[in-house]
Design a protein around this motif. Structure first.
Motif, PDB file in Angstrom:
ATOM      1  N   ALA A 315      20.322  58.055 137.940  1.00 48.33           N
ATOM      2  CA  ALA A 315      19.778  58.630 139.160  1.00 48.33           C
ATOM      3  C   ALA A 315      19.655  60.150 139.030  1.00 48.33           C
ATOM      4  O   ALA A 315      18.638  60.740 139.401  1.00 48.33           O
ATOM      5  N   PHE A 316      20.700  60.771 138.489  1.00 46.12           N
ATOM      6  CA  PHE A 316      20.623  62.218 138.259  1.00 46.12           C
ATOM      7  C   PHE A 316      19.521  62.542 137.255  1.00 46.12           C
ATOM      8  O   PHE A 316      18.783  63.513 137.407  1.00 46.12           O
ATOM      9  N   GLY A 317      19.405  61.713 136.221  1.00 51.63           N
ATOM     10  CA  GLY A 317      18.386  61.936 135.202  1.00 51.63           C
ATOM     11  C   GLY A 317      16.990  61.910 135.806  1.00 51.63           C
ATOM     12  O   GLY A 317      16.159  62.794 135.535  1.00 51.63           O
ATOM     13  N   VAL A 318      16.734  60.917 136.658  1.00 51.66           N
ATOM     14  CA  VAL A 318      15.428  60.821 137.296  1.00 51.66           C
ATOM     15  C   VAL A 318      15.174  62.055 138.158  1.00 51.66           C
ATOM     16  O   VAL A 318      14.111  62.676 138.100  1.00 51.66           O
ATOM     17  N   LEU A 319      16.179  62.419 138.936  1.00 52.35           N
ATOM     18  CA  LEU A 319      16.040  63.599 139.804  1.00 52.35           C
ATOM     19  C   LEU A 319      15.687  64.838 138.979  1.00 52.35           C
ATOM     20  O   LEU A 319      14.754  65.585 139.292  1.00 52.35           O
ATOM     21  N   PHE A 346      20.953  71.128 138.869  1.00 57.19           N
ATOM     22  CA  PHE A 346      21.596  69.811 138.873  1.00 57.19           C
ATOM     23  C   PHE A 346      22.071  69.435 137.472  1.00 57.19           C
ATOM     24  O   PHE A 346      23.162  68.875 137.302  1.00 57.19           O
ATOM     25  N   ALA A 347      21.271  69.769 136.463  1.00 58.87           N
ATOM     26  CA  ALA A 347      21.666  69.408 135.098  1.00 58.87           C
ATOM     27  C   ALA A 347      22.970  70.097 134.715  1.00 58.87           C
ATOM     28  O   ALA A 347      23.868  69.487 134.123  1.00 58.87           O
TER      29      ALA A 347
ATOM     30  N   ILE B  21      16.231  68.575 126.141  1.00 58.54           N
ATOM     31  CA  ILE B  21      17.607  69.042 126.360  1.00 58.54           C
ATOM     32  C   ILE B  21      18.278  68.235 127.470  1.00 58.54           C
ATOM     33  O   ILE B  21      19.424  67.796 127.338  1.00 58.54           O
ATOM     34  N   TYR B  22      17.553  68.020 128.566  1.00 58.07           N
ATOM     35  CA  TYR B  22      18.185  67.295 129.671  1.00 58.07           C
ATOM     36  C   TYR B  22      18.482  65.853 129.283  1.00 58.07           C
ATOM     37  O   TYR B  22      19.539  65.318 129.631  1.00 58.07           O
ATOM     38  N   VAL B  23      17.568  65.244 128.564  1.00 56.86           N
ATOM     39  CA  VAL B  23      17.824  63.873 128.122  1.00 56.86           C
ATOM     40  C   VAL B  23      19.035  63.858 127.185  1.00 56.86           C
ATOM     41  O   VAL B  23      19.897  62.974 127.278  1.00 56.86           O
ATOM     42  N   LEU B  24      19.118  64.875 126.316  1.00 59.39           N
ATOM     43  CA  LEU B  24      20.259  64.936 125.392  1.00 59.39           C
ATOM     44  C   LEU B  24      21.575  65.091 126.154  1.00 59.39           C
ATOM     45  O   LEU B  24      22.580  64.469 125.809  1.00 59.39           O
ATOM     46  N   ILE B  25      21.569  65.940 127.197  1.00 62.27           N
ATOM     47  CA  ILE B  25      22.792  66.137 127.982  1.00 62.27           C
ATOM     48  C   ILE B  25      23.245  64.809 128.583  1.00 62.27           C
ATOM     49  O   ILE B  25      24.403  64.397 128.466  1.00 62.27           O
TER      50      ILE B  25
END
Lengths: 398, 574
Positions: A315-319, A346-347, B21-25
């Protein structure tokens, strides 16, 4: 993408996160006697929805216009909190019956001010403009650090670095900006220092940097590297120990280190499907003093297992990714930066908080936004989501 | 194509970079979750089922304390400790554990009550035990859940009680942050240098079963070993400290002796009598013994060398003389009206101890004539004398907090007397009293030893120092700027007191080296305090101050102590 309605994907992800958060807080609060933690959190979520709507309704043009005065106000609030704060660790500012954390306000202000500054730089480039942006923002981060709120300060710096990158300053610039930190670390040995200096020189050579930049970067880094061991050597062993404990609270076996161990045990015992909602081990819960705040993710992971944890992460990933997507589609620099900053916000909170509960990040008192118990960050995070949604809506088209 | 650094147009937005980067995190977090929950889930579930991980603190050995010659005064020895983990301890075992550990069942249950606030941490119930004392409980450990025996460093006071005041002792820490069983300094240097001495404790994590037996070390976190405290070297000389304490103890009444090397400021001896056994207090004395120490009328816990204040009496006269000489009120040839044994002022007789006749300043110091100072001090002022005396460090702490309980003493000024007696409620008589070291004036023996050192060095003595390699600050007397002739006259007076025909310290004339001294018999309602201050230049530059509480006449009581200390230390026999 010229919808005048908020993005439904983000709204769905947000709804899922908030519901999971309420469930986790409800479960964690079972062990808290007397304090109606869950009802308060429910009320805060309702207030948060109001701020979410506010974030989507405010004119971004207006926010751009007043970004600097707003940032000045946030600085003032931080100063007042540093000197007259109350509550745990003095991070709270009381305004009549309402108590809030100025560092939360500051986060939004930094987001707005940095977006404005980078947007201005993209239309009217200035020499060393990025350094001026940092010089302007660093005070707020230092004041946040002094709250003391190391975690928030760190998350804010990371957010700022991501925004810098988004604004078009590539990894080379980012490296130069954080180079004093590496300079301090490289002073451990001559070889490290030589390697570090060589990297800096190569970078400057490759980018054909102007003489002024050479002088500034090399002087600052050499001074930092030269004086770090001197200052360190002046400290007595117990002072050094205090400093390392401050920088790495997990080294303190009485407090933070203990929590991480218990958090790992709680999360690990969740297995694939978890121990069941409200069926987390009571003993495990009793080990976690901050179970409904900073360690709320451990409670969720224990009860809902790997499956439930992945759902929350997804859910966080989608956001986050949807916010990046919005940022990539904005034509206006300012709104694009706002949306990318929201994603980074958020990340970074996700990485720092969940990383802490998993034992792979230092222990800093930072909540999991939208999930942890607490009003200030719930309201701030909802407002930030609102701004992100706003950036994706059509009134950016004049 | 390269872009110039100074003014640059931002390149395209790093959309792909952000996505990656975000996917990696998130993937990283998920991977760690997979590791904890799927790969090691069974292990953690097992631990969670019992949920018995405990942290066992491993105290750091405190720093050693050595004397100036490297002799170890205080070190640490391994000792055994019995602890209880309340969550694992069954009250059924309480009588048995109490019996085996030598505690009354009542006191054990009250200790467990205290320990219950942190149920998963071992709480020490007995410390400082020998192998024999723990063997009974060790043999039964297999059937006692929640009882832990481990080895911890314990403070050992190798030096005798002659260091009880300077070094002090340790006890169980009481502050909020301290862990159970943590030891911290309670008095003396153990207290003031606690942060340097204490080091950092280590710890280890253990997984224990339902009975509290250690199953294994925790796999997830390593053991952290303790960081020992800093060693400290004193400027004190063990032999001299012991000698001085013994000589003082022979008197049978309380007293103090301070010896300073005035060329370096190093304090060689800070003795106070009577003493107590700090080793017994540190290992936890029985209540009755502690009470008897506390209620002893001679107050052995009080360090008389720096934490008690006395009127100085005539040993203050060198300061008065220097004040008068420096301000130009008198010179070496000035001879006021003779001493007829007393001085009459305002309907009151200010007595002298004998009839001295007409004297100059050297003679007045040598024979300790009060009337000389009664007459000459009227050429100066109370505030002038007070400011000058403060310039020697009187009325202020000399050691910068390193000696807990160090007294400032008291130097009366007109403002102070106004507040004591009302505006104008005092008069010239108070000035006369202060000029001979009486009245409101109060000093510590450490301060008086420094004054002797300052005179001996002509004002050049560095700040007194108790710990080697400590930071040196500017001494209070750095700004005194004593005239050479004035110091020479006072020094001559102090030499005449020993060598002259009518000197008050003629008994010290037998010393094999030239001793410069001043005796004092400070009046006090409970009996006069006997004082001697002085110095020798050869064979070593030493300044000394001795006081015997209610001892009587300085020349008769304190002088033999000075003689024995100096001869014993410098090797002149005796």
């Amino acid at each position: 993408m010229t919808s005048d309605r908020p993005d439904p994907v983000i709204l769905s992800a947000l709804g899922l996160i908030v519901v999971i958060g309420l469930m986790a807080v409800f479960s964690a609060s079972q062990a808290v006697e007397g304090d109606p933690v869950f009802l308060k959190q429910l009320a805060w979520a309702a207030v948060g929805v109001f701020f979410l709507v506010l974030g989507t309704r405010l004119s971004l043009r207006w926010i751009e216009e007043f970004a600097y005065p707003f940032y000045g106000l946030a600085l003032l609030l931080l100063l007042v909190t540093d000197f007259a704060g109350s509550g745990p660790a003095g991070r709270w500012l009381a305004l009549g019956p309402i108590r809030f954390q100025a560092s939360e306000v500051a986060k939004v202000a930094i987001l707005a001010a940095a977006s404005r500054a980078f947007a201005d730089l993209s239309s009217r480039p200035r020499r060393f403009g990025v350094f001026f942006v940092y010089a302007g923002i660093i005070p707020a981060i230092v004041l946040t650090w002094l709250q003391p709120d190391l975690g928030t300060a760190g998350a804010t710096i990371l957010m700022l670095l991501f925004m810098t990158w988004w604004a078009g300053y590539g990894p080379g610039w980012i490296f130069l900006l954080v180079s004093p930190v590496f300079a301090a670390l490289s002073s451990i040995s001559l070889i490290y220092w030589l390697a570090f200096t060589a990297m800096i020189v190569l970078l400057l050579l490759r980018r054909k940097a102007p003489a002024m930049l050479w002088v500034v970067v090399l002087t600052v880094n050499t001074l930092v590297a030269a004086f770090t061991p001197v200052v360190w050597g002046l400290l007595r062993p117990y002072q050094q120990a205090r400093l390392t404990t401050f920088l790495d609270p997990a080294a303190d076996p009485h407090g933070a280190g203990w929590n991480v161990i218990q958090s790992e045990v709680a999360i690990g015992s969740g297995g694939l499907w978890g121990q069941g909602f409200l069926h987390g081990s009571q003993k495990g819960l009793a080990f976690l003093p901050a179970r409904h705040t900073d360690f709320v993710f451990s409670v969720w992971a224990e009860e809902m297992g790997f499956a439930g944890s992945l759902l929350l992460l997804a859910a966080f990933g989608v956001l986050i990714l949807r916010l990046v997507w919005i940022a990539s589609r904005c034509e206006n620099s300012f709104t694009s930066l706002i949306a990318s900053g929201c994603a980074a916000y958020f990340a970074m909170h996700l990485a720092v908080n969940v990383g802490m509960t998993l034992g792979i990040m230092p222990v800093t008192g930072i909540p999991l936004v939208l999930v942890s118990y607490g009003g200030s960050h719930m309201v701030t995070a909802m407002f930030v989501v609102g701004l992100g949604l706003n950036a994706g809506m059509n009134w950016r088209v004049i | 194509m390269t872009v110039r650094f100074g003014t640059r147009k931002p390149s395209g937005r790093p959309v792909a970079g952000f996505f990656i980067i975000y996917v990696l995190i998130i993937a990283g977090l998920a991977a760690r979750l997979f590791h904890l929950q799927i790969l090691r889930g069974d292990y953690f579930r097992e631990i969670s089922a019992q949920n018995h991980i405990r942290i066992v603190m491993n105290p750091a050995p405190r720093g050693l304390i050595r004397d100036r010659n490297g002799e170890v005064l205080v070190d640490n020895v391994p000792s055994f400790r019995i602890s209880i983990v309340p969550s694992e301890f069954s009250t059924v075992d309480l009588p048995l554990v109490a019996g085996l550990s030598g505690l009354a069942p009542d006191s054990l249950s009250s200790l467990i009550e205290i320990a219950s606030s942190r149920p998963y941490r071992p709480f020490p119930i007995r410390t400082g035990l020998s192998v024999e004392e723990v063997s009974a409980i060790a043999e039964n450990l297999y059937r006692l859940g929640g009882v832990v025996i481990d080895v911890v460093p314990q403070r050992r006071y190798i030096c005798g009680p002659e260091f009880c005041h300077v070094i002090g002792y340790v006890g169980l820490a009481t502050s909020e942050e301290s862990y159970e069983g943590q030891v911290s300094g309670r008095s003396g240097l153990e207290l003031s240098l606690d942060q340097r001495l204490s080091g950092e404790p280590g710890y280890r994590r253990e997984v224990v079963d339902a009975l509290g037996k250690v199953v294994e070390e925790y796999e997830g976190g390593g053991e952290v070993s303790p960081r020992p405290g800093e060693d400290i070297t004193l400027t004190i000389d063990l032999g001299l400290q012991r000698l001085a304490t013994e000589v003082l103890a022979l008197e049978g009444v309380p007293g103090a002796a301070v010896v300073i090397d005035y060329s370096s400021g190093e304090i060689l001896c800070l003795a106070s009598s009577p003493v107590f056994d700090m080793g017994r207090i540190a290992s936890g004395v029985a209540g009755a013994e502690w009470d008897s120490i506390c209620s002893d009328p001679q107050r052995p816990l009080l360090s008389r060398a720096w934490a008690a204040r006395y009127p100085p009496g005539s040993v203050f006269k060198p300061v008065t003389a220097l004040y008068l000489l420096q301000s130009g009120s008198i010179d070496g040839s000035y001879r006021p009206d003779p001493c007829f044994g007393s001085y009459h002022l305002g309907g009151r007789d200010f007595g002298c101890w004998t009839v001295h006749g007409r004297l100059d300043v050297v003679g007045a110091l040598a024979q300790s004539c009060d009337v000389f100072f009664y007459r000459t001090i009227q050429l100066g002022s109370l505030d002038g004398l007070a400011a000058f005396a403060r310039g020697f460090g009187l009325g202020s702490r000399l050691m910068g907090g390193i000696l807990p309980g160090e007294c400032r003493g008291l130097v009366p000024s007109s403002a102070l007397l106004d507040s004591l007696y009302g505006d104008g409620g005092w008069g010239l008589g108070n000035l006369l009293n202060v000029s001979i070291g009486q009245g409101e004036l109060l000093v510590t023996p450490l301060q008086m030893a420094c004054i002797a050192g300052v005179i001996a060095s002509g004002g050049a003595m560095p700040s007194p120092m108790l710990v080697k390699d400590s930071d040196i600050s500017e001494p209070p007397w750095a700004d005194l700027d004593l005239p050479v002739e004035a110091v020479a006259l006072v020094t001559e007076g102090m030499r005449e007191a020993v060598a002259g025909d009518h000197g008050t310290l003629r008994s010290l004339g037998e010393l094999p080296w030239e001793f410069f001294g001043k005796s004092g018999t400070a009046e006090s309602s409970a009996g006069d305090h006997a004082w001697v201050i002085g110095f020798v230049r050869e064979p070593r530059p030493l300044a000394i101050a001795v006081v015997v509480e209610h001892g009587g006449h300085g020349g008769a009581v304190a002088a033999p102590i000075v003689s024995r200390i100096l001869q014993g230390y410098l090797g002149g026999g005796g």
